[in-house]
Write a protein that holds these residues in place. Structure first.
Motif, PDB file in Angstrom:
ATOM      1  N   LYS A 185       0.833  -1.198   0.000  1.00 36.83           N
ATOM      2  CA  LYS A 185       0.000   0.000   0.000  1.00 36.83           C
ATOM      3  C   LYS A 185       0.874   1.257   0.000  1.00 36.83           C
ATOM      4  N   ARG A 186       0.247   2.398  -0.331  1.00 37.69           N
ATOM      5  CA  ARG A 186       0.975   3.666  -0.406  1.00 37.69           C
ATOM      6  C   ARG A 186       1.411   4.171   0.970  1.00 37.69           C
ATOM      7  N   GLY A 187       0.796   3.643   2.016  1.00 37.65           N
ATOM      8  CA  GLY A 187       1.086   4.056   3.381  1.00 37.65           C
ATOM      9  C   GLY A 187      -0.082   3.667   4.259  1.00 37.65           C
ATOM     10  N   VAL A 188      -0.306   4.419   5.321  1.00 43.21           N
ATOM     11  CA  VAL A 188      -1.466   4.194   6.178  1.00 43.21           C
ATOM     12  C   VAL A 188      -2.657   4.895   5.518  1.00 43.21           C
ATOM     13  N   LEU A 189      -3.738   4.153   5.327  1.00 42.21           N
ATOM     14  CA  LEU A 189      -4.883   4.666   4.585  1.00 42.21           C
ATOM     15  C   LEU A 189      -6.085   4.873   5.503  1.00 42.21           C
ATOM     16  N   MET A 190      -6.861   5.916   5.219  1.00 44.62           N
ATOM     17  CA  MET A 190      -8.137   6.111   5.915  1.00 44.62           C
ATOM     18  C   MET A 190      -9.114   4.999   5.552  1.00 44.62           C
ATOM     19  N   GLU A 196      -6.140   6.363  -2.615  1.00 38.75           N
ATOM     20  CA  GLU A 196      -6.073   7.825  -2.586  1.00 38.75           C
ATOM     21  C   GLU A 196      -6.354   8.394  -1.192  1.00 38.75           C
ATOM     22  N   SER A 197      -6.664   7.530  -0.238  1.00 39.01           N
ATOM     23  CA  SER A 197      -7.016   8.000   1.113  1.00 39.01           C
ATOM     24  C   SER A 197      -5.814   7.991   2.052  1.00 39.01           C
ATOM     25  N   LEU A 198      -4.639   8.233   1.509  1.00 44.33           N
ATOM     26  CA  LEU A 198      -3.399   8.217   2.281  1.00 44.33           C
ATOM     27  C   LEU A 198      -3.428   9.244   3.413  1.00 44.33           C
ATOM     28  N   ILE A 199      -2.972   8.816   4.585  1.00 49.33           N
ATOM     29  CA  ILE A 199      -2.749   9.725   5.714  1.00 49.33           C
ATOM     30  C   ILE A 199      -1.289  10.167   5.638  1.00 49.33           C
ATOM     31  N   PRO A 200      -1.003  11.413   5.221  1.00 45.95           N
ATOM     32  CA  PRO A 200       0.391  11.791   4.972  1.00 45.95           C
ATOM     33  C   PRO A 200       1.234  11.937   6.234  1.00 45.95           C
ATOM     34  N   ASN A 201       0.612  12.381   7.323  1.00 46.59           N
ATOM     35  CA  ASN A 201       1.336  12.568   8.585  1.00 46.59           C
ATOM     36  C   ASN A 201       0.508  11.991   9.726  1.00 46.59           C
ATOM     37  N   LEU A 202       1.200  11.357  10.676  1.00 48.61           N
ATOM     38  CA  LEU A 202       0.488  10.701  11.769  1.00 48.61           C
ATOM     39  C   LEU A 202       1.276  10.874  13.055  1.00 48.61           C
ATOM     40  N   ASP A 203       0.653  11.515  14.037  1.00 45.54           N
ATOM     41  CA  ASP A 203       1.270  11.579  15.360  1.00 45.54           C
ATOM     42  C   ASP A 203       0.551  10.601  16.287  1.00 45.54           C
ATOM     43  N   PHE A 204       1.054  10.474  17.515  1.00 42.41           N
ATOM     44  CA  PHE A 204       0.528   9.439  18.403  1.00 42.41           C
ATOM     45  C   PHE A 204      -0.920   9.701  18.786  1.00 42.41           C
ATOM     46  N   LYS A 236      14.984   9.330  14.114  1.00 49.51           N
ATOM     47  CA  LYS A 236      14.619  10.645  13.598  1.00 49.51           C
ATOM     48  C   LYS A 236      13.347  10.631  12.769  1.00 49.51           C
ATOM     49  N   GLU A 237      13.137   9.562  12.009  1.00 49.52           N
ATOM     50  CA  GLU A 237      12.016   9.565  11.065  1.00 49.52           C
ATOM     51  C   GLU A 237      11.582   8.137  10.775  1.00 49.52           C
ATOM     52  N   VAL A 238      10.269   7.926  10.742  1.00 55.15           N
ATOM     53  CA  VAL A 238       9.710   6.634  10.327  1.00 55.15           C
ATOM     54  C   VAL A 238       8.720   6.904   9.205  1.00 55.15           C
ATOM     55  N   ILE A 239       8.850   6.130   8.130  1.00 53.20           N
ATOM     56  CA  ILE A 239       7.972   6.262   6.972  1.00 53.20           C
ATOM     57  C   ILE A 239       7.357   4.902   6.676  1.00 53.20           C
ATOM     58  N   ILE A 240       6.058   4.887   6.437  1.00 56.56           N
ATOM     59  CA  ILE A 240       5.378   3.679   5.980  1.00 56.56           C
ATOM     60  C   ILE A 240       4.924   3.946   4.547  1.00 56.56           C
ATOM     61  N   LYS A 248      11.467   7.864  -2.778  1.00 55.77           N
ATOM     62  CA  LYS A 248      10.810   9.037  -3.332  1.00 55.77           C
ATOM     63  C   LYS A 248      10.257   9.990  -2.274  1.00 55.77           C
ATOM     64  N   GLY A 249      10.453   9.658  -1.004  1.00 51.84           N
ATOM     65  CA  GLY A 249       9.965  10.556   0.044  1.00 51.84           C
ATOM     66  C   GLY A 249       8.464  10.637   0.122  1.00 51.84           C
ATOM     67  N   LYS A 250       7.788   9.541  -0.231  1.00 42.83           N
ATOM     68  CA  LYS A 250       6.338   9.491  -0.178  1.00 42.83           C
ATOM     69  C   LYS A 250       5.885   8.472   0.861  1.00 42.83           C
ATOM     70  N   GLY A 251       4.607   8.588   1.261  1.00 47.40           N
ATOM     71  CA  GLY A 251       4.056   7.642   2.212  1.00 47.40           C
ATOM     72  C   GLY A 251       3.499   8.369   3.428  1.00 47.40           C
ATOM     73  N   THR A 252       3.343   7.615   4.513  1.00 51.29           N
ATOM     74  CA  THR A 252       2.889   8.179   5.788  1.00 51.29           C
ATOM     75  C   THR A 252       4.104   8.430   6.662  1.00 51.29           C
ATOM     76  N   PHE A 253       4.265   9.683   7.105  1.00 45.04           N
ATOM     77  CA  PHE A 253       5.391  10.065   7.952  1.00 45.04           C
ATOM     78  C   PHE A 253       4.931  10.071   9.409  1.00 45.04           C
ATOM     79  N   ILE A 254       5.661   9.333  10.237  1.00 40.95           N
ATOM     80  CA  ILE A 254       5.329   9.200  11.651  1.00 40.95           C
ATOM     81  C   ILE A 254       6.099  10.262  12.417  1.00 40.95           C
ATOM     82  N   ARG A 255       5.379  11.054  13.195  1.00 46.51           N
ATOM     83  CA  ARG A 255       5.991  12.168  13.929  1.00 46.51           C
ATOM     84  C   ARG A 255       6.001  11.885  15.426  1.00 46.51           C
TER      85      ARG A 255
END
Length: 255
Positions: A185-190, A196-204, A236-240, A248-255
């Motif tokens: 998948k492109r990342g974490v999805l709604m 197309e329902s990608l969650i671009p940024n996700l905090d706790f 420093k950074e987690v990406i799904i 490519k610097g795409k996906g869901t970025f965990i903050r």
């Protein structure tokens, strides 16, 4: 500090020769030093079926009895690990394939029996960070299969997502760590059915909200638990993201 990217790639990608090579060509373009951790569950299930062994799962986790441990060790540490190493050598990358038992990299303990007996499944106790640092210093690219050991001669099947997070945490004092979880998948999805329902940024806080609402569920929950634990421990950074977007610097970025 230098950049280190730790990538965990799912089994479906590494089990197909075409998708594996496409992924590896993208993977080696990542800047800085790299570690690759892989799965291979479908191949283990297919081999078990050919051998007449029943695959038992609970909440997405494999029950690993003595015979299944032999299968996952053959598949993860043997066929898949060495195939990845060989393909990286083809790309002129000096890779070394390892399990947690090699160089005493990952010491685990057999998961205690509570409501469920997972069998020979290992919970990580210690990462041998100096051994990994030594390999990186010698310009090797470690490729790690999700098999660990207990220090008493016993191998254990261990979750690859957890291995990636624990290695990231263990090396966070030595490198600026970027941890990337790659799957289909492109990342974490709604909506899991809508790419197309990608969650671009996700905090706790948002993770807890979406979990309570049932938006994030199933196997994504332990993956994100590992991600947030890594961030809390100095990563420093987690990406799904999906495998095709690994560089490519795409996906869901965990903050």
């Amino acid at each position: 500090m230098y950049q280190l990217t730790i990538v965990k790639v799912g089994g479906k990608i590494v089990e197909n020769p075409e998708s594996l090579m496409t992924f590896l060509k993208d993977f080696i373009l990542l800047a800085g030093e790299k570690i690759l951790i892989h799965g291979g569950g479908r191949s283990a299930t297919n081999l078990a079926e050919k051998l007449g062994l029943e695959t038992k799962m609970t909440e997405g986790r494999r029950i690993t009895d003595a015979e299944m441990l032999k299968v996952v060790t053959m598949v993860y540490a043997g066929l898949i690990n060495k195939t990845i190493v060989a393909q990286l050598q083809k790309l002129r990358i000096d890779a070394i394939g390892l399990t947690g038992a090699d160089m005493n990299l990952i010491l685990s303990q057999k998961r205690p029996v509570k409501e469920i007996d997972y069998g020979f499944v290992g919970d990580i106790k210690e990462i041998n960070a100096p051994a990994i640092l030594e390999l990186l210093d010698q310009n090797y690219l470690p490729v790690i299969a999700p098999i660990t050991h207990d220090g008493n001669g016993n191998l254990l099947n261990t979750n690859a997502d957890t291995i990636a997070a624990e290695i990231a945490k263990a090396l966070a004092f030595n490198y600026n760590i970027r941890l990337i979880y790659c799957f289909e998948k492109r990342g974490v999805l709604m909506n899991e059915a809508d790419e197309e329902s990608l969650i671009p940024n996700l905090d706790f806080q948002l993770f807890q909200q979406y979990k309570n609402e049932g938006i994030i569920q199933g196997g994504m929950i332990p993956k994100l638990d590992n991600a947030f634990q890594a961030i809390a421990s100095g990563v420093k950074e987690v990406i799904i993201t999906c495998a095709s977007d690994v560089n490519k610097g795409k996906g869901t970025f965990i903050r």
